[in-house]
Motif scaffolding. Structure first.
Motif, PDB file in Angstrom:
ATOM      1  N   TRP A  79      12.341 -73.989  11.686  1.00 37.07           N
ATOM      2  CA  TRP A  79      12.439 -72.994  12.747  1.00 37.07           C
ATOM      3  C   TRP A  79      13.885 -72.740  13.189  1.00 37.07           C
TER       4      TRP A  79
ATOM      5  N   HIS B 120       3.753 -72.676  13.804  1.00 39.55           N
ATOM      6  CA  HIS B 120       3.315 -72.231  12.478  1.00 39.55           C
ATOM      7  C   HIS B 120       2.244 -73.164  11.937  1.00 39.55           C
TER       8      HIS B 120
ATOM      9  N   VAL C 223       1.407 -68.594  14.139  1.00 39.86           N
ATOM     10  CA  VAL C 223       1.490 -67.851  12.876  1.00 39.86           C
ATOM     11  C   VAL C 223       0.722 -68.630  11.811  1.00 39.86           C
TER      12      VAL C 223
END
Length: 208
Positions: free
Chosen positions: A43, A104, A154
């Motif tokens: 990230w 995620h 996500v």
């Protein structure tokens, strides 16, 4: 003058990203959580873009308590670690007022679990008849003592990973997908059980 992005890595490996110009003014904590077998580095680019887009407003922390093989310990164990990590960041950065999560894949499940652990309902549920002496914080729900703003995930399997074409490496072959629930824990340990909804700890419903 363009705001410069600064970052630090602690001895434990955690990564914080903020604007160098007026870092003290950033009161919105953004927690970024990686996916299975991932790390805080996943990230880093996203964290820098957040800070460039919202200079002096966000303080971004890329989670590091569940990296690599630790992502196989199960959603509940990882969620507890993340909750503790978030509290550590809040304690270190005293001027924070708001909090958001960006995650995620399985990181979304971990963040969801941690939020449940950190959530506190309003102290005063009935807001009618409030006076000037009423503390505004008493009528708001909080996460880690901060005002919740955004929860963004996500590719997170919020309903589990069982089903047609849910897991790319099984190529959508029904026989493979059916068999996966029988052996997935060999690869992804407790986390695999949670993702495929085969966990039945203490006869409870699946975590995912």
């Amino acid at each position: 003058m363009e705001n410069r992005v600064c970052s630090t890595e602690s001895v434990t490996g955690s990564c914080d990203v903020w604007s160098c110009q007026k870092s003290a003014s950033a009161d919105h904590l953004v927690i970024m959580v990686h996916g299975i077998l991932g790390s805080k580095a996943d990230w880093k680019f996203g964290a820098e873009q957040f800070v460039r887009t919202l200079p002096d407003k966000v303080f971004v922390h890329c989670s590091e308590k569940n990296m690599f093989k630790l992502t196989l310990d199960g959603v509940d164990v990882m969620g507890e670690r993340l909750a503790e990590e978030v509290l550590e960041v809040i304690q270190r950065k005293q001027n924070l007022r708001k909090i958001s999560f960006v995650a995620h894949s399985v990181g979304g499940l971990v963040a969801r679990y941690a939020i449940g652990r950190l959530y506190r309902p309003p102290k005063k549920e009935n807001v009618e008849g409030l006076t000037d002496d009423t503390n505004e914080d008493d009528v708001k729900a909080t996460i880690g003592g901060l005002e919740p703003m955004n929860f963004i995930t996500v590719a997170t399997p919020h309903l589990g990973s069982r089903g047609n074409k849910q897991v790319p490496f099984l190529f959508g072959v029904p026989a493979f997908e059916k068999a996966a629930s029988l052996f997935i824990h060999w690869i992804f340990k407790r986390t695999g059980r949670h993702l495929f909804l085969t966990d039945d700890d203490e006869n409870n419903t699946p975590i995912a």
